[in-house]
Design a protein around this motif. Sequence first.
Motif, PDB file in Angstrom:
ATOM      1  N   GLY A   1      52.846  25.898  44.665  1.00 19.93           N
ATOM      2  CA  GLY A   1      53.727  25.384  43.770  1.00 19.93           C
ATOM      3  C   GLY A   1      55.103  25.547  44.126  1.00 19.93           C
ATOM      4  O   GLY A   1      56.185  25.601  43.441  1.00 19.93           O
TER       5      GLY A   1
ATOM      6  N   GLN B   1      54.908  20.289  31.922  1.00 15.44           N
ATOM      7  CA  GLN B   1      53.493  20.698  32.790  1.00 15.44           C
ATOM      8  C   GLN B   1      52.984  19.093  33.020  1.00 15.44           C
ATOM      9  O   GLN B   1      52.399  19.022  34.048  1.00 15.44           O
ATOM     10  CB  GLN B   1      52.565  21.580  32.070  1.00 15.44           C
ATOM     11  CG  GLN B   1      53.422  22.869  32.108  1.00 15.44           C
ATOM     12  CD  GLN B   1      52.644  23.980  31.123  1.00 15.44           C
ATOM     13  OE1 GLN B   1      51.661  23.845  30.463  1.00 15.44           O
ATOM     14  NE2 GLN B   1      53.275  25.247  31.123  1.00 15.44           N
ATOM     15  N   GLN B   2      53.090  18.377  31.821  1.00 11.57           N
ATOM     16  CA  GLN B   2      52.202  17.221  31.926  1.00 11.57           C
ATOM     17  C   GLN B   2      53.045  16.187  32.950  1.00 11.57           C
ATOM     18  O   GLN B   2      52.351  15.238  33.567  1.00 11.57           O
ATOM     19  CB  GLN B   2      52.013  16.376  30.657  1.00 11.57           C
ATOM     20  CG  GLN B   2      51.299  17.467  29.671  1.00 11.57           C
ATOM     21  CD  GLN B   2      49.629  17.118  29.818  1.00 11.57           C
ATOM     22  OE1 GLN B   2      49.334  16.265  30.537  1.00 11.57           O
ATOM     23  NE2 GLN B   2      48.967  18.043  29.426  1.00 11.57           N
TER      24      GLN B   2
ATOM     25  N   ALA C   1      54.578  16.681  35.604  1.00 11.77           N
ATOM     26  CA  ALA C   1      54.309  17.187  37.036  1.00 11.77           C
ATOM     27  C   ALA C   1      52.968  16.616  37.544  1.00 11.77           C
ATOM     28  O   ALA C   1      52.766  16.489  38.554  1.00 11.77           O
ATOM     29  CB  ALA C   1      54.589  18.709  37.203  1.00 11.77           C
ATOM     30  N   GLN C   2      52.106  16.588  36.352  1.00  7.03           N
ATOM     31  CA  GLN C   2      50.752  16.512  36.611  1.00  7.03           C
ATOM     32  C   GLN C   2      50.129  15.147  36.920  1.00  7.03           C
ATOM     33  O   GLN C   2      49.395  14.423  37.746  1.00  7.03           O
ATOM     34  CB  GLN C   2      49.705  17.190  35.852  1.00  7.03           C
ATOM     35  CG  GLN C   2      49.699  18.920  36.125  1.00  7.03           C
ATOM     36  CD  GLN C   2      49.098  19.531  34.784  1.00  7.03           C
ATOM     37  OE1 GLN C   2      48.281  18.907  33.782  1.00  7.03           O
ATOM     38  NE2 GLN C   2      49.092  20.787  34.812  1.00  7.03           N
ATOM     39  N   SER C   3      50.762  14.235  35.946  1.00  7.18           N
ATOM     40  CA  SER C   3      50.699  12.812  35.990  1.00  7.18           C
ATOM     41  C   SER C   3      51.846  12.047  36.050  1.00  7.18           C
ATOM     42  O   SER C   3      52.677  12.216  34.813  1.00  7.18           O
ATOM     43  CB  SER C   3      49.779  12.679  34.522  1.00  7.18           C
ATOM     44  OG  SER C   3      49.889  11.212  34.373  1.00  7.18           O
TER      45      SER C   3
ATOM     46  N   ASN D   1      54.187  18.641  47.103  1.00  4.25           N
ATOM     47  CA  ASN D   1      53.646  19.901  47.289  1.00  4.25           C
ATOM     48  C   ASN D   1      54.041  20.507  48.768  1.00  4.25           C
ATOM     49  O   ASN D   1      54.524  20.009  49.637  1.00  4.25           O
ATOM     50  CB  ASN D   1      51.940  19.886  47.456  1.00  4.25           C
ATOM     51  CG  ASN D   1      51.508  18.728  48.258  1.00  4.25           C
ATOM     52  OD1 ASN D   1      51.918  18.489  49.343  1.00  4.25           O
ATOM     53  ND2 ASN D   1      50.420  18.172  48.146  1.00  4.25           N
TER      54      ASN D   1
END
Length: 514
Positions: A8, A272-273, A275-277, A309
């Motif tokens: 992270g 959080q969402q 960063a993920q999508s 990443n």
Amino acid sequence: MKWRLQEGRGEAVYQIGVEDNGLLVGLAEEEMRASLKTLHRMAEKVGADITVLREREVDYDSDTPRKITEVLVRKVPDNQQFLDLRVAVLGNVDSGKSTLLGVLTQGELDNGRGRARLNLFRHLHEIQSGRTSSISFEILGFNSKGEVVNYSDSRTAEEICESSSKMITFIDLAGHHKYLHTTIFGLTSYCPDCALLLVSANTGIAGTTREHLGLALALKVPFFIVVSKVDLCAKTTVERTVRQLERVLKQPGCHKVPMLVTSEDDAVTAAQQFAQSPNITPIFTLSSVSGESLDLLKVFLNILPPLTNSKEQEELMQQLTEFQVDEIYTVPEVGTVVGGTLSSGICREGDQLVVGPTDDGCFLELRVCSIQRNRSACRVLRAGQAATLALGDFDRALLRKGMVMVSPEMNPTICSVFEAEIVLLFHATTFRRGFQVTVHVGNVRQTAVVEKIHAKDKLRTGEKAVVRFRFLKHPEYLKVGAKLLFREGVTKGIGHVTDVQAIAAGEAQANMGF
């Protein structure tokens, strides 16, 4: 924990009370205390800090109340001063971009007449008109406990860097249509991690808002939306603007999932969402005058993890040094200074590099005397980081925006003719051979003429083709696969470079028709 922090890029979120299969079991108060104590000890061992983000009670088959806790673990990597996130600020003229940044970075609310933005302007005419015409950078820090570190309490930029474990660098761009080329340059050359699109609650989607939204989509920059000036309008007006935004975001061209943030809990979930999508688009409604919901944006920015990443960055660092020149200054007693982004490799003080291409296609030798990041000294610069490099007594007249500084071993290729696969987004008539456009590729910005359209005579709006361009003034350093954006008046198109016709330095002048 070490592995998760490395993945992270220095941040990890732990959910305590959730089973491996995602079942929300929760823990009793005593067990939760013990778990947090264990996590504290683990974090201490690796030199990290932990902050409780939120707690929630769960209904589970038990008499005692059970809770789930989310914890943010943050550790600045050993080879870095702080975690860095670059955010480009977009939006129509007079939507309150500079004012919002002034409030966030100075720690004082606006008076409703533009006091907060005065510290951000770089030119006298900007102060007089209240309109940004150039690109300026502002910093907002968060310490390891998630508290805001800014210019309040008379801090200097160096002090902010020293006491922050995470830095948000805002790139304040121009909203006026007249300065659209500056905004495009800011988006293409400064490589922002994400963009903040500001929409005024009382005017809604107006002026250049759609254009800026289209730019972010075309360049694949993830963005979130802030609806400002909610203190000026009735609740129904704000709701209408939010509905209008949701409608635009759901259209086939955008294909985004809007998420309205109304509480701290929503802000944590949104970060959080997001960063993920890349399809999730959080929407905040706030006021820079009353300070309403400003804390929700700060919570979001604090938790927002780096969007690239660690593996990608490691691979870029293995490559040879390449630094894009975006700004050129002359600083008294220091000499020539260049600002920009290191796109690959590592740059240290004292490194010998070559800069170019010049008008005749040559590369000139130079030495990096010192490096500064966010106004504080830095010895080593890594891929993806923005900085200013002092070049001593190197002649400023030999430099221009769009040049690159590379390692001498790279043997850089330059070109005046290149091919690109393009999509014509809009053109009033037909796009054909001989048409001149302004081409943006990374930090390169130059007029080019269409030499040939493969397999077609002409192009209309919405059509695709492979087109050969020729630069009009001087050769440039281009890479195959680089994103390309071109414009001329209302004509606009996007694409990517597919082929570069490399030329040797001596041939450059002949090829440009000199």
